[in-house]
Design an enzyme around this catalytic site. Sequence first.
Site, PDB file in Angstrom:
ATOM      1  N   ASP A   1     -55.266  -4.986 -32.176  1.00 47.35           N
ATOM      2  CA  ASP A   1     -56.651  -4.514 -32.305  1.00 47.35           C
ATOM      3  C   ASP A   1     -57.126  -4.441 -33.747  1.00 47.35           C
ATOM      4  O   ASP A   1     -58.308  -4.580 -34.031  1.00 47.35           O
ATOM      5  CB  ASP A   1     -56.817  -3.140 -31.646  1.00 47.35           C
ATOM      6  CG  ASP A   1     -56.218  -2.022 -32.484  1.00 47.35           C
ATOM      7  OD1 ASP A   1     -55.002  -2.078 -32.747  1.00 47.35           O
ATOM      8  OD2 ASP A   1     -56.960  -1.115 -32.890  1.00 47.35           O
TER       9      ASP A   1
ATOM     10  N   ASP B   1     -52.447  -3.005 -37.312  1.00 45.36           N
ATOM     11  CA  ASP B   1     -51.096  -2.688 -36.870  1.00 45.36           C
ATOM     12  C   ASP B   1     -50.696  -3.625 -35.745  1.00 45.36           C
ATOM     13  O   ASP B   1     -51.364  -4.621 -35.489  1.00 45.36           O
ATOM     14  CB  ASP B   1     -51.005  -1.215 -36.458  1.00 45.36           C
ATOM     15  CG  ASP B   1     -52.163  -0.829 -35.566  1.00 45.36           C
ATOM     16  OD1 ASP B   1     -52.648  -1.691 -34.824  1.00 45.36           O
ATOM     17  OD2 ASP B   1     -52.600   0.338 -35.614  1.00 45.36           O
TER      18      ASP B   1
ATOM     19  N   TYR C   1     -57.059   5.828 -29.224  1.00 42.10           N
ATOM     20  CA  TYR C   1     -58.295   5.429 -28.533  1.00 42.10           C
ATOM     21  C   TYR C   1     -58.571   6.399 -27.392  1.00 42.10           C
ATOM     22  O   TYR C   1     -58.503   6.043 -26.217  1.00 42.10           O
ATOM     23  CB  TYR C   1     -58.194   3.981 -28.044  1.00 42.10           C
ATOM     24  CG  TYR C   1     -58.349   2.987 -29.172  1.00 42.10           C
ATOM     25  CD1 TYR C   1     -59.607   2.709 -29.698  1.00 42.10           C
ATOM     26  CD2 TYR C   1     -57.247   2.345 -29.725  1.00 42.10           C
ATOM     27  CE1 TYR C   1     -59.766   1.814 -30.743  1.00 42.10           C
ATOM     28  CE2 TYR C   1     -57.395   1.445 -30.769  1.00 42.10           C
ATOM     29  CZ  TYR C   1     -58.647   1.188 -31.277  1.00 42.10           C
ATOM     30  OH  TYR C   1     -58.804   0.298 -32.316  1.00 42.10           O
TER      31      TYR C   1
ATOM     32  N   GLU D   1     -59.528  -0.903 -43.194  1.00 42.65           N
ATOM     33  CA  GLU D   1     -58.989  -1.477 -41.971  1.00 42.65           C
ATOM     34  C   GLU D   1     -60.120  -2.160 -41.211  1.00 42.65           C
ATOM     35  O   GLU D   1     -61.260  -1.700 -41.204  1.00 42.65           O
ATOM     36  CB  GLU D   1     -58.327  -0.423 -41.087  1.00 42.65           C
ATOM     37  CG  GLU D   1     -57.512  -1.030 -39.970  1.00 42.65           C
ATOM     38  CD  GLU D   1     -56.588  -0.038 -39.273  1.00 42.65           C
ATOM     39  OE1 GLU D   1     -55.604  -0.475 -38.667  1.00 42.65           O
ATOM     40  OE2 GLU D   1     -56.847   1.188 -39.340  1.00 42.65           O
TER      41      GLU D   1
END
Length: 532
Positions: free
Chosen positions: A95, A98, A247, A494
Amino acid sequence: MGEREREGEMKKGNVQKNNIRCSTLCIASLSLITIFIIPFCESFNYGQALSQSLLYFESQRSGRLPYNQRVTWRHHSALTDGLEQGVDLVGGYYDAGDNVKFGLPMAFTITLLSWGAIEYGEQIAAAGEYAHALEAIKWGTDYFIKAHTQPNVLWLEVGDGDTDHYCWQRPEDMTTSRRAYKVDANNPGSDVAGETAAALAAASILFRRTNPHYSQLLLHHAQQLFEFGDKYKGKYDESVGVAKGYYASVSGYMDELLWAAVWLYRATQKEEYLTYFLDKAYDFGGTTWAMTEFSWDVKYAGLQAIASMFLMEEKKHKKHEVILKQYRSKAEHYLCACLNLNSVTNVERTPGGLLYVRQWNNMQYVATASFLLTVYSDHLLATDQKLHCQKGEVGPHEMLAFAKSQVDYILGSNPMAMSYLVGYGPKFPRRVHHRGASIESYGENKGFIGCTQGYDNWYGRVEPNPNVLIGALVGGPDIKDQFKDERRNYVQTEACTYNTAALVGVFARLHQSHAHAHAHVYYNETPLVASS
């Protein structure tokens, strides 16, 4: 990891009106004093941004990479995913920076990509990128088919954030847990089942012409997943606790079930899905929640916008006018909040004019707002209508102009003079918080790089990443337009798949209009008039 810290559903804030950039004005007719704006005029290559955005998805691929892989610093990874549980879960997308595969944001990514290609397929094709767009979508949908092993079973995560964060490793070297997690009848996950159903239904529309058998397969899985999510109701992060810290489904599952129903209706034209969407409108919050964000967690603004388009386009929906108008009022609240035209609740902006929802990965909200404003403006244009806000009416050209201002900010028209789309322009983030990009590539160094070795030798380096994560949209600047290009500054550096996914259609649309537009700007206080 996207935004792990969640705040309230709605954010109040007053927007500064006096900082609309010249880039905003190349499409619309706006009355502004232009003497301070003209020096900021810049031209952006939206076609290049489109190409780069689609390249990014190849950087995020998990599994066995195909022969035509263009991002050559990546290699095969996670080839035994699902093996412990006796299921093949090889493939899909990481996603963010990572190595975990999270089903909910991955599905939202594919829904956004599919919607963008549905709306702007011709423009994507004209830019020579349609095949790449379909490849990006199919890489996700192939994985969802694998992950949906039984009608009431969906595998939604491989790996977990906690153990993954102990290591800084290339995906090719992973030594962290690859345990897989699922939802089923006893451990429901209506939100992840609903979003995956929406993704598959939206993709089925796209593949209908080029691959009808595959389109039907996608639709079959979408319908089963929707039935599963609706029959066994529950939040997925209560069934799968490891997802909660990364999430968490703060908005619950009702928005995803409405979202799935509306996409299934678009894909099938079956009345049962429209009836569901209308009958549950009030109880599930579709006509009661007024939002100021559209995100991987909160789908209301998106489904409200689609309901409004039904009202605009099709006479057959006349009989559903009352409920669809209620949906529309909430869609208008969101769009007007982005434009600073609600009386009370609007989206904040930075001094440089960027929409600002929250600190963590703010660019997600900018990208999704730009997409909804663009799509909605085109539907208004096609039906000769305007947006009705509490502070006045807005024409479709003005809406598109504002979306363009946000995109231009992203591409470099901002106080830092930096592109937040990695690889675009001369100045962009060089130290993106991303394991694979920040460590010497597998092609350059096939030697194993261990868990802590990555932290010791690569994470703390002040040098730029050895691999450029082209097309990634990073979290972006803070509320004062400031940005620190540091790898450890993950709140800003990120990038996430759903950030870029929201921009693919917008880049295609702006590339088309940019190719045809010849702006006429007058250096005085008269309206800025543009030919479209």
